[in-house]
Design an enzyme around this catalytic site. Structure first.
Site, PDB file in Angstrom:
ATOM      1  N   GLU A  95       9.071 -16.412  55.474  1.00  0.00           N
ATOM      2  CA  GLU A  95       8.185 -16.266  54.322  1.00  0.00           C
ATOM      3  C   GLU A  95       8.191 -14.879  53.693  1.00  0.00           C
ATOM      4  O   GLU A  95       8.010 -14.736  52.493  1.00  0.00           O
ATOM      5  CB  GLU A  95       6.741 -16.608  54.733  1.00  0.00           C
ATOM      6  CG  GLU A  95       6.524 -18.051  55.144  1.00  0.00           C
ATOM      7  CD  GLU A  95       6.790 -19.043  54.011  1.00  0.00           C
ATOM      8  OE1 GLU A  95       6.499 -18.709  52.833  1.00  0.00           O
ATOM      9  OE2 GLU A  95       7.315 -20.138  54.304  1.00  0.00           O
ATOM     10  N   SER A 129     -40.961 -38.954  93.065  1.00  0.00           N
ATOM     11  CA  SER A 129     -41.413 -37.982  94.071  1.00  0.00           C
ATOM     12  C   SER A 129     -40.675 -36.649  94.002  1.00  0.00           C
ATOM     13  O   SER A 129     -40.865 -35.803  94.867  1.00  0.00           O
ATOM     14  CB  SER A 129     -41.192 -38.549  95.459  1.00  0.00           C
ATOM     15  OG  SER A 129     -42.051 -39.639  95.662  1.00  0.00           O
TER      16      SER A 129
END
Ligand SMILES: [Zn+2]
Ligand SMILES: [Zn+2]
Length: 774
Positions: free
Chosen positions: A87, A347
């Site tokens: 690029e 419990s």
């Protein structure tokens, strides 16, 4: 002299054209920069990582893109090399735009008569990605301006990373990282050369070059570029040969979602695009697999879901988090988070109460506590098995989850002080509903989350210290806050640990190896929730099993449904950990106590056992399970202080039981040694007087009480007439009123105490009792 010369040159320079032109350009640049500020970078997808940087989940951005921030360190060096060569060869040298190539492109555009193309640097491409616009000469100039801005604001490395994170990759995929994950299902750091080069090609025409579509033309382009790279000697001949050979699969994977509930919690806690968490993938995967298998096995028993939370105690980090057995199973509401859902604990809160009782000095493990039907102001708790055990030790009551002893202890500890402790630990729903809760809280009449319960049990693993758990990696280890004394925590852990537990071997028969852990279960009313929370020194694990629609099942009980999974989790996460998870703290000692009461033995006690106690904390109350009663010579009648004859009596030892226990013994036909009937002619306790009877205290024997022990005596009376209210006077002073059968307590004084009781029908009784402090 020198200064004058430089000033002269300076003045001359200021008047030059070059200076004035440059100054104007700089000023115009500054003006433009403020007038047209650089747009903000686009939002990145949030990515959640485990503590070893494994990706757990990622989320779409608000514009529905997979745009994952890509750092140079996240990708292969070949990828960077290839993209720069392809690029923008002069990327590291130019200042945003390349004048030579712009001029070249301009000339070729004019010659060919085509539209403006090419000559874009990486920086200019970023500018175009930030503000997409039509290609025109004006826009090209704007792009050059933006590129200059970008070069001023960001370093070359940052620019490259912005570029790699934002380049379009087809569909809603942007950036190298997202593309690598979605096209190759691969960590971008492990991409092959072929894959790296493919990703440099897609952005040139993202919708045509998408890898999940037909991709022959992309492969052809890859080969063209690979050959070009070979010619330019950018990569070795061998790696290029390999890359040319590599097949390209056209497929699109979905983003992995390893701990969906956890990731959602983390996502909601932060806006950062990358969040590194404390989760350990191998624990997460094991827990998720075991939970799923366990739920699958029990589907036939109408149990369709479950949740598991694993906390590492040392760092207090969450290392595994399974909010449901299958996030994607919508039929069982798999997206509901079972770790943060409010459910009844059954419990499971009991160990916290017993810990407070131990820390307050009220109980020790061998202390005897009553398990008989008891009326707590018209609240009559029953045990799970609907049977009572009479006298039990504290440790038996805790391990076997007996309800009456827990409620009795809650009354002793005090409801408010207990709730205060619970709130300190962080039980939010209980704090919110505090005013509507009562004694049934300890049996599950309240709402908690698995997260709260697991955190609470980790307090015991941390020797009584509460630390809020971490969800992020490498958090500093907190100092935490003391909730229970080290000694109380130690005793709870001993009582709840497998080595100290002998009960119900059948509940563990399905597990091959019993882990060395402390644990407690919970089963909610209606069998809607099954809980098991366990811990050793290293980990605290919480398990919930149930249905998200709240349906109960006869199979839903903590020990049958949740414990087997808890044990399997421990065996796979902390296999064969045999280290003692807790050392005996300095304040713990052993002492001899009377087996019949768990209190310090008096001279009359003969059954002696050894028990743990907390120095300077545990009560030093002496046992009075055997008392001296006055009887006639035939031992057929007892006397009290008020009816004791002048002669013809003797002293004899009898066991002394609380009135509730005597009643229960009688009702359930238990044989027990009881003293003969009281003197029928006695005005205080005699049977000839109908009406009001004081059951407690008793004038028949002497009370031995600890001097500074803050011990109280119970006031309790019955009547066979229609009496409703009783008024009590102690030492001639009004003390309080009760309903018939209701208990209140008072602090007696040393020596004689006069007790006077009057009922609302005019009946009355009085007695003197004798108290001796030691
Ligand atoms: Zn005794
Ligand atoms: Zn009497």
């Amino acid at each position: 002299m020198n200064e004058n010369i430089s000033k002269k040159y300076f003045d001359k320079f200021v008047k030059t054209k070059i200076f004035r032109v440059s100054l104007s350009i700089i000023l115009i640049g500054i003006f433009l920069n403020f007038a047209f500020p650089l747009p903000e970078l686009k939002e990145y997808s949030q990515v959640i990582y485990a503590n070893d940087s494994t990706m757990l989940s990622a989320y779409l951005t608000h514009d529905d893109k997979w745009r994952l921030e890509t750092k140079l360190s996240d990708i292969t060096p070949e990828m960077v090399e290839a993209i720069i060569h392809k690029e923008d060869k002069w990327f590291y040298w130019h200042f945003g735009f390349n004048p030579v190539s712009i001029v070249r492109a301009f000339i070729s555009n004019i010659q060919s008569g085509q539209r403006v193309s090419g000559a874009s640097t990486i920086t200019m491409q970023i500018a175009r990605l930030m503000e997409p616009s039509k290609r025109s000469y004006l826009n090209k100039i704007l792009e050059i301006f933006r590129s200059l801005q970008l070069e001023i604001y960001y370093s070359k490395k940052e620019l490259l990373e912005i570029y790699l994170s934002n380049i379009p990759m087809g569909g809603n995929i942007e950036g190298v990282k997202a593309a690598s994950l979605l096209y190759f299902n691969k960590n971008p750091k492990k991409m092959s050369l072929s894959q790296s080069v493919l990703l440099t090609i897609i952005p040139n025409n993202p919708n045509k070059n998408r890898l999940d579509m037909r991709n022959e033309s992309v492969v052809a382009k890859r080969n063209k570029w690979l050959l070009k790279f070979k010619k330019e000697k950018i990569f070795s001949d061998e790696s290029i040969a390999d890359a040319l050979e590599e097949k390209v699969k056209s497929h699109r994977y979905s983003v992995q979602n390893i701990a969906p509930h956890f990731s959602q919690v983390v996502k909601e806690s932060s806006n950062k695009s990358e969040i590194f968490t404390s989760l350990i993938p191998r624990f997460q995967l094991k827990s998720a697999k075991q939970l799923k298998n366990h739920v699958e096995r029990n589907r036939g028993k109408s149990v369709t879901n479950g949740a598991v939370l694993v906390i590492e105690n040392r760092t207090n980090s969450i290392v595994a988090y399974c909010g449901s057995s299958d996030f994607n199973d919508s039929e069982s509401s798999g997206q509901v988070n079972g770790i943060t859902s409010i459910r009844s604990p059954g419990s499971a809160l009991k160990p916290l109460l017993y810990a407070k009782g131990l820390a307050d000095g009220i109980i020790t493990p061998k202390r005897i506590i009553l398990d008989v039907p008891t009326d707590f102001s018209s609240y009559n708790p029953e045990n799970y098995e609907r049977e009572f055990n009479g006298e039990v030790t504290v440790e038996y009551a805790l391990v076997n989850s007996l309800n009456v002893p827990a409620v009795r202890l809650l009354v002793k500890v005090g409801f408010k002080p207990f709730i205060k402790k619970i709130k300190e630990i962080g039980f939010n729903e209980i704090a919110k509903k505090e005013n509507r809760l009562g004694l049934s809280t300890i049996l599950g009449g309240c709402g908690v989350t698995l997260e709260e319960l697991t955190t609470a049990y980790s307090i015991f693993a941390n020797n009584g210290i509460l630390k809020k758990h971490n969800i992020l990696s490498n958090q500093a280890i907190q100092k935490g806050r003391r909730i229970f004394s080290e000694e109380a925590s130690y005793l709870i852990s001993r009582m709840l640990s497998s080595s100290g537990r002998t009960e119900s071997p059948n509940l563990v028969s399905s597990v091959s190896k019993l882990p060395n852990i402390a644990w407690k279960t919970g089963t909610s009313y209606g069998r809607r929730d099954a809980w098991a929370i366990g811990y050793n020194k290293n980990y605290t694990i919480g398990v919930w099993m149930g249905n998200f629609n709240g349906k109960g099942s006869p199979y839903l009980s903590g020990s049958e449904m949740a414990v087997p999974l808890l044990f399997n989790l421990f065996n796979s996460i902390d296999y064969q950990n045999s280290s003692n998870w807790s050392e005996e703290p300095g304040g713990i000692s052993m002492r001899e106590v009377c087996k019949n009461s768990g209190l310090l033995p008096s001279k009359k006690c003969t059954d002696i056992v050894r028990d743990y106690y907390i120095q300077d904390v545990s009560s030093n109350q002496k046992c009075n399970h055997i008392v001296d009663l006055y009887v006639n010579n035939n031992e057929t009648e007892t006397y009290c202080l008020s009816c004791l004859p002048k002669n013809n009596f003797k002293k004899k030892e009898y066991p002394h039981y609380l009135p509730e226990l005597v009643l229960w013994y009688k009702n359930s036909g238990v044989n027990f040694v009881s003293p003969p009937k009281h003197n029928a002619n006695c005005e205080v306790l005699g049977s000839k007087n109908n009406g009001l009877m004081i059951i407690s205290p008793s004038p028949e024997f002497e009370y031995h009480l600890e001097k500074n022990g803050n011990q109280e005596l119970m006031l309790l009376a019955t009547s066979n007439t229609d009496v409703k209210l009783l008024f009590w006077y102690i030492n001639k002073k009004y003390f309080g009123k009760t309903k018939i059968g209701e208990k209140i307590f008072f602090h007696p004084q040393n020596g004689f105490n006069s007790i006077h009781c009057v009922d609302d029908k005019g009946g009355e009784r009085s007695m003197n009792i004798k108290v001796k402090f030691y």
